[in-house]
Structures are given as structure tokens and as C-alpha cells.
Design an enzyme around this catalytic site. Structure first.
Site, PDB file in Angstrom:
ATOM      1  N   GLU A 147       0.815  -1.212   0.000  1.00 14.88           N
ATOM      2  CA  GLU A 147       0.000   0.000   0.000  1.00 14.88           C
ATOM      3  C   GLU A 147       0.851   1.265   0.000  1.00 14.88           C
ATOM      4  OE1 GLU A 147      -4.320   1.080   1.772  1.00 14.88           O
ATOM      5  OE2 GLU A 147      -2.911   0.197   3.185  1.00 14.88           O
ATOM      6  N   GLU A 150       2.220   1.609  -3.413  1.00  7.03           N
ATOM      7  CA  GLU A 150       1.156   2.064  -4.313  1.00  7.03           C
ATOM      8  C   GLU A 150       0.915   3.560  -4.156  1.00  7.03           C
ATOM      9  OE1 GLU A 150      -3.612   1.200  -5.151  1.00  7.03           O
ATOM     10  OE2 GLU A 150      -2.545   0.088  -3.579  1.00  7.03           O
ATOM     11  N   CYS A 167      -8.438  -1.813   3.777  1.00  5.49           N
ATOM     12  CA  CYS A 167      -8.380  -2.910   4.751  1.00  5.49           C
ATOM     13  C   CYS A 167      -9.738  -3.255   5.339  1.00  5.49           C
ATOM     14  CB  CYS A 167      -7.424  -2.554   5.891  1.00  5.49           C
ATOM     15  SG  CYS A 167      -5.711  -2.451   5.374  1.00  5.49           S
ATOM     16  N   SER A 187      -7.285   1.863  -2.676  1.00  2.00           N
ATOM     17  CA  SER A 187      -6.085   1.049  -2.856  1.00  2.00           C
ATOM     18  C   SER A 187      -6.459  -0.347  -3.327  1.00  2.00           C
ATOM     19  CB  SER A 187      -5.317   0.962  -1.534  1.00  2.00           C
ATOM     20  OG  SER A 187      -4.289  -0.006  -1.615  1.00  2.00           O
ATOM     21  N   LYS A 226     -15.638  -9.480   7.621  1.00  2.00           N
ATOM     22  CA  LYS A 226     -14.685 -10.394   6.994  1.00  2.00           C
ATOM     23  C   LYS A 226     -15.383 -11.658   6.497  1.00  2.00           C
ATOM     24  CE  LYS A 226     -10.902  -8.004   7.559  1.00  2.00           C
ATOM     25  NZ  LYS A 226     -10.219  -7.419   6.384  1.00  2.00           N
ATOM     26  N   GLU A 229     -16.248 -10.581   3.187  1.00  2.00           N
ATOM     27  CA  GLU A 229     -15.068 -10.339   2.351  1.00  2.00           C
ATOM     28  C   GLU A 229     -14.501 -11.630   1.768  1.00  2.00           C
ATOM     29  OE1 GLU A 229     -10.434  -8.784   2.725  1.00  2.00           O
ATOM     30  OE2 GLU A 229     -11.829  -8.388   4.347  1.00  2.00           O
ATOM     31  N   GLU A 234     -13.616 -12.501  -6.359  1.00  2.00           N
ATOM     32  CA  GLU A 234     -12.270 -12.154  -6.822  1.00  2.00           C
ATOM     33  C   GLU A 234     -11.183 -12.593  -5.848  1.00  2.00           C
ATOM     34  OE1 GLU A 234     -14.122  -8.326  -5.066  1.00  2.00           O
ATOM     35  OE2 GLU A 234     -14.758 -10.063  -6.241  1.00  2.00           O
ATOM     36  N   CYS A 380     -10.814  -1.384  14.202  1.00  2.00           N
ATOM     37  CA  CYS A 380     -11.095  -2.814  14.366  1.00  2.00           C
ATOM     38  C   CYS A 380     -11.278  -3.217  15.821  1.00  2.00           C
ATOM     39  CB  CYS A 380      -9.970  -3.648  13.760  1.00  2.00           C
ATOM     40  SG  CYS A 380      -9.657  -3.300  12.024  1.00  2.00           S
TER      41      CYS A 380
END
Length: 571
Positions: A147, A150, A167, A187, A226, A229, A234, A380
């Protein structure tokens, strides 16, 4: 006619929601789930069921579960399936643990908020039967390597700015749903869990001579989102790389609360369990990886490594404690210069704050280079699967958890992601360098526009200009015929006899012959029956047993989570 009941006081939840569910028999219609979804998450009143085909929009953050006082809303329970896989000797079952779990798990066993229980947590996972236990902070360092690289590339090549962090899966889905025009700015670096899983099934599998098809990766996280996710199509890059049949990179997610329930079901006590360390190949991350659990932590970690990449010098103390991005303010900003490169950054937590921030930068034109967004308050550490503290001051709890992670970061030698020798090893042996072709294939991803709300988004922008309330969805009348599941209380709207014989309750999976007709079908709510003289509650999932459970046979099991009757307590 909506299938969702009590919309005036409840958040609607779809039957197939991969992250959360509602146990109807426990719902007292207190309105807290709806309030948090509207006021903190900014989803509940930003769509109209009449325009979404009666489909509830959910970003799976689980904050409704965190405030539910009865446990009516809870995460989908995956630990029992993991337990069954562990019993399969052909599988290598690997746990990867997020930083926030180690500062909240202790609360489930009576410890003070923020108690740092890493070794006890790892020991508990080994006692539960995991073959390997790794620290997700290792992959947090991997995320920072990608990241931060990037970000530098975006700035130097004039790509879309600001770069938003990726994230938080709830934030990503929020952006996909309400701000698809921002997807080029998010990102492409995956979250730590989604980087760790394919790394385990490729590089680690090869080093340990394991077949990737026999590896089962379980993420132990504070986050209900999550669960959504890991199911994204993908995120199956390991299978693509290995040219195997399609399969998830990460196989299951178990939240902090689920882990505690699992431990109690196995009579494991956190304070007496044998302590253990992480496995040695990918043993831990840096302090930068540890503070990922806090709002501002991803930003601070990325700035440390971006500074090093640009200057080839280690970050100084002011960057190791970037106070401007710490704390519980909803939006925090900072300006800094790295080798004559000015950077303007922002940290946002709570998607209601994010919505207002995005409106601000659109209207004002204020420029930012890098923006961290976390859906849950405080980051989190307050994920939807964390230990609940109903009736307590949650900011006090959040501050204790946050400080515990900062304290750990400040007391270890390895502070920066780029200095982690294990990260350097995985690049040398496998990925080559950040943003390499292989890194792009396994550590980066893409996003999907989900803006099929069929309404004018300017309707909501106006709300922040005038603070005008958004019109609520029209309250629909209940169906003429309804059936109630006699096990969990789920209400089926319509004539269940017309369903096929293999129909099962979407909550507790019992067949349709376990439903009973609700006689007063004209009422908006199910008829409340008089409680039995004696009732017992399952301490794991909250299911209510009406009557004296002691009279059940010894092999009786909870119909929801299958634990034995000695896991029930008298109400």
C-alpha cells in the site's frame, strides 16, 4: 408488501446475509440496531426498500449485533464447522489472528478491557486443535509494503488521489454501494487477511510440502464483515495461481465472540490454558502491523514505510508516534513533508463521518493524498464480533484496547513493516518486490460497483447541508398468512405449505413441518405467548428453551448451535 417486519424499530436483515442473523424469539424491538445503523453507520436510512426490490442493504459491519442487548442479532456461527474440519485428519487447519482479538478476548473471561492476552490466545487455539497458528500482523506488514508503494507510485505518476485504504471490507462495500465513482481511488492492496491466505496456500504450502487443497485457513478476527469479504469471487487468487478448481483463499472467519463461545463449549479457560507462541515461519509482524487494529493505525504504519522508501532513512520518533492521527475524533487530518514531498492525510472512523467527509471534499475541493477509513468506531478494536459491553461507556473500553496496542508497539524493537526480516524473506523467495507481477496477482484486487439503489444520491447530500431528516420507508402491512418456526421463532410470510418438501428454516435449518401457523395474521407483530414457568438460555447462542431442560435426555443439543444441555443456564 415488505417481508421485513417492525421497520419502525429494527434494521432489516436478509436471510442470506453472510455475516449476521436475527433470532426472532430474542428480539425485544428496542430500536438500538436501527439507531446505530442510521446514526453511526449511515446505511439504515440511506435507501428505500421500495426501490431495492425489498432487499436490505447491509455492509456487514455488525454494529447492530454489538448493541443488541438480548443477542437477537448475532454473527453467523462458523466455529462449529471449523471444529468439524479440525477433526478431519487429512486437513491442515491454520489459524491467523488479528491484532484486535488479543486485546478483547480477555474481556470474555472477566479480564479488564485491553488486557493483552496473545500467548493465552495462541495456546487456546492450539488446544482447540489448530495445526498452525500465525499472526495476521505479519500480513499487515505485507499490506503496508504494497500500500505504501502504491501510494508513492500514485503520487509520482499522477494517478487518482486521494488514495483510500482498503483494509476495512465494510468501508469498501459502503463505497461500492454509495460512492462507486471513488473505486479508482481505493487502494488495490488487499486486506491483511486476504493477503495472508493466498500466501499460505502458495509460498508456505510449497515450503512445507503441503497440498494447497488440503489447507484450511481460518481467520480469527474482530470483524463480522470479513465473513462477507472472504466470499468475494475475486478473492480466489491462490486457486488461479495454482491452476486449481475455484476456491476461497480464506476458508472461514471466526470472531472474538465465537472463539470465546468455542472455548467455553470445550471447557477452556483463558487464564489457565497453557500459553504458546506463534509458529516460527511467519511468527509475527512489526509494531506497525500491531496498531492496524486502531483507527489511524494503517495510516501511521504506511507513513513510516513511505518515509523509508522515499528517503532510505528510518522514520524519526515523531513519525513513530504520529499523534495527529490518533484518538477517537471522527475525522482527523495531518500535513507532513517527506523529502520535499508534501502529504496531506486524513483518518476517518464511522461511515457516517465518512459520508460527511466525502461530502466536504466534494463541495470544498480540499485536496488530500491519503485517507484511511474504518467503519467501526475506534477501528477494528470495536469490530462487530468483539466482546460486548451493554450499558457501559464504550469509549472507555475502546480507549483501553487502543492503548494496549499502542503500548505493545512502543515496547518492541521491530517498529516498521519494511524492517520485518520475515517479510523480507517472503519477497526474496517468492514475491520479488512490492508491486511485482506476482504481487499484483496475489496481493491486489479489484472492486465492484453496487450502486443499484435506483434513486438520486443528491437526496442524501442535501441532508448534510440542512440536516433534514430522510423520509422513512413506508411501513407495509403484514401478509395475510404467516407461519412461525417453533424452534427459533423465525416468521415465514405467506403459505409455507406451498414450499417444496426440502424447505428449511433459514435461521435454524429445521424442516417446514416444524412451523406453526400464526392465527392472528392481521397483527403487525407475531402473537406473544405466555412464557413457561421455567426457561433456560443457551450460553453460546442465546436460544431459549421453554420448560425444564433437566428433563431432557443427556444427548439433548441446542437446536441452533448444537452444544449440550449443560451449556444452558436458567433464566
Amino acid at each position: 408488501m415488505s417481508k421485513h417486519l417492525s421497520m419502525d424499530v429494527r434494521v432489516p436483515i436478509e436471510e442470506g446475509n453472510p455475516a449476521i442473523r436475527r433470532i426472532e424469539s430474542l428480539c425485544i424491538k428496542c430500536g438500538q440496531c436501527r439507531d446505530v445503523c442510521q446514526k453511526q453507520i449511515s446505511v439504515g436510512h440511506h435507501y428505500d426498500l421500495l426501490k431495492t426490490g425489498d432487499t436490505a442493504i447491509c455492509i456487514h459491519c455488525g454494529q447492530c449485533a454489538n448493541v443488541c442487548p438480548t443477542g437477537a442479532i448475532t454473527e453467523i456461527q462458523d466455529w462449529m464447522q471449523v471444529q468439524s474440519v479440525i477433526q478431519d485428519s487429512s486437513k491442515t487447519v491454520i489459524a491467523i489472528t488479528s491484532p484486535s482479538v488479543r486485546v478483547s478476548l480477555g474481556e470474555e473471561f472477566g479480564m479488564q478491557p485491553g488486557s493483552y492476552v496473545e500467548k493465552q490466545m495462541v495456546g487456546s487455539l492450539r488446544a482447540l486443535g489448530f495445526d498452525y497458528v500465525f499472526d495476521t500482523t505479519f500480513a499487515a506488514d505485507l499490506t503496508i509494503m504494497e500500500e505504501a508503494s502504491e501510494l508513492i507510485e500514485r503520487i509520482q505518476t499522477k494517478q487518482p488521489l486521494p488514495q483510500f485504504t482498503s483494509c476495512c471490507p465494510a468501508w469498501v462495500k459502503f463505497a461500492e454501494t454509495y460512492y462507486p465513482e471513488l473505486l479508482p481511488n481505493i487502494s488495490t492492496s488487499k486486506s491483511p487477511i486476504s493477503m495472508f491466505a493466498p500466501t499460505v496456500k502458495t509460498w508456505f504450502a510449497e515450503k512445507e510440502s503441503l497440498d494447497a487443497d488440503d489447507i484450511y485457513v481460518v481467520a480469527i478476527t474482530p470483524c463480522t464483515a470479513k465473513k462477507f469479504e472472504i466470499m468475494r469471487e475475486e478473492l480466489s487468487d491462490a486457486a488461479n495461481y495454482l491452476d486449481r478448481k475455484p476456491g476461497q483463499d480464506c476458508d472461514r472467519v471466526v470472531t472474538t465472540r465465537e472463539l470465546a463461545s468455542w472455548m467455553r463449549a470445550c471447557n477452556l479457560d483463558l487464564e489457565s490454558v497453557e500459553e504458546s507462541d506463534y509458529d516460527s515461519l511467519m511468527p509475527r509482524g512489526s509494531g506497525a502491523g500491531i496498531i492496524f487494529g486502531n483507527t489511524g493505525g494503517v495510516m501511521e504504519a504506511a507513513i513510516r514505510s513511505a518515509y523509508y522508501f522515499l528517503t532510505k532513512k528510518q522514520p524519526q520518533e515523531d513519525l513513530l508516534q504520529l499523534q495527529a492521527v490518533r484518538g477517537l475524533e471522527g475525522v482527523k487530518t495531518a500535513e507532513l513533508t517527506i523529502q520535499e514531498l508534501p502529504l496531506k492525510v486524513a483518518v476517518v472512523h464511522g461511515t457516517d463521518h465518512a459520508r460527511k467527509f466525502l461530502h466536504h471534499i466534494k463541495e470544498s475541493g480540499e485536496h488530500f493524498d491519503f485517507v484511511e477509513v474504518m467503519t467501526c468506531p475506534g477501528g477494528c478494536i470495536s469490530g462487530g464480533g468483539q466482546t460486548k459491553h451493554i450499558g457501559e461507556d464504550m469509549d472507555t473500553v475502546r480507549k483501553a484496547r487502543i492503548q494496549s496496542l499502542y503500548d505493545k508497539d512502543s515496547t518492541i524493537t521491530l517498529r516498521n513493516s519494511h524492517d520485518n526480516p520475515h517479510i523480507q524473506q517472503v519477497y526474496e523467495e517468492f514475491y520479488g518486490k512490492p508491486l511485482s507481477d506476482l504481487a499484483e496477482a496475489l496481493l491486489h484486487t479489484n472492486y465492484e460497483a453496487r450502486n443499484d439503489l435506483q434513486e438520486d444520491p443528491s437526496r442524501y447530500e442535501a441532508m448534510y447541508q440542512a440536516d433534514a431528516p430522510v423520509q422513512e420507508p413506508v411501513k407495509e402491512q403484514a401478509a395475510d398468512v404467516r407461519y412461525r418456526c417453533t424452534i427459533c421463532g423465525y416468521i415465514y410470510e405467506g403459505d409455507i405449505t406451498k414450499e417444496s418438501d426440502d424447505y428449511k428454516c433459514p435461521i435454524c435449518t429445521v424442516p417446514k413441518d416444524m412451523f406453526e401457523k400464526v392465527e392472528d395474521a392481521s397483527a403487525q407483530e407475531p402473537v406473544k405467548e405466555q412464557a413457561a414457568d421455567v426457561r433456560y438460555r443457551c450460553t453460546i447462542c442465546g436460544y431459549i428453551y421453554e420448560g425444564d431442560i433437566a428433563k431432557e435426555s443427556d444427548d439433548y443439543k441446542c437446536p441452533i448451535c448444537t452444544v449440550p444441555k449443560d451449556m444452558f443456564e436458567k433464566v
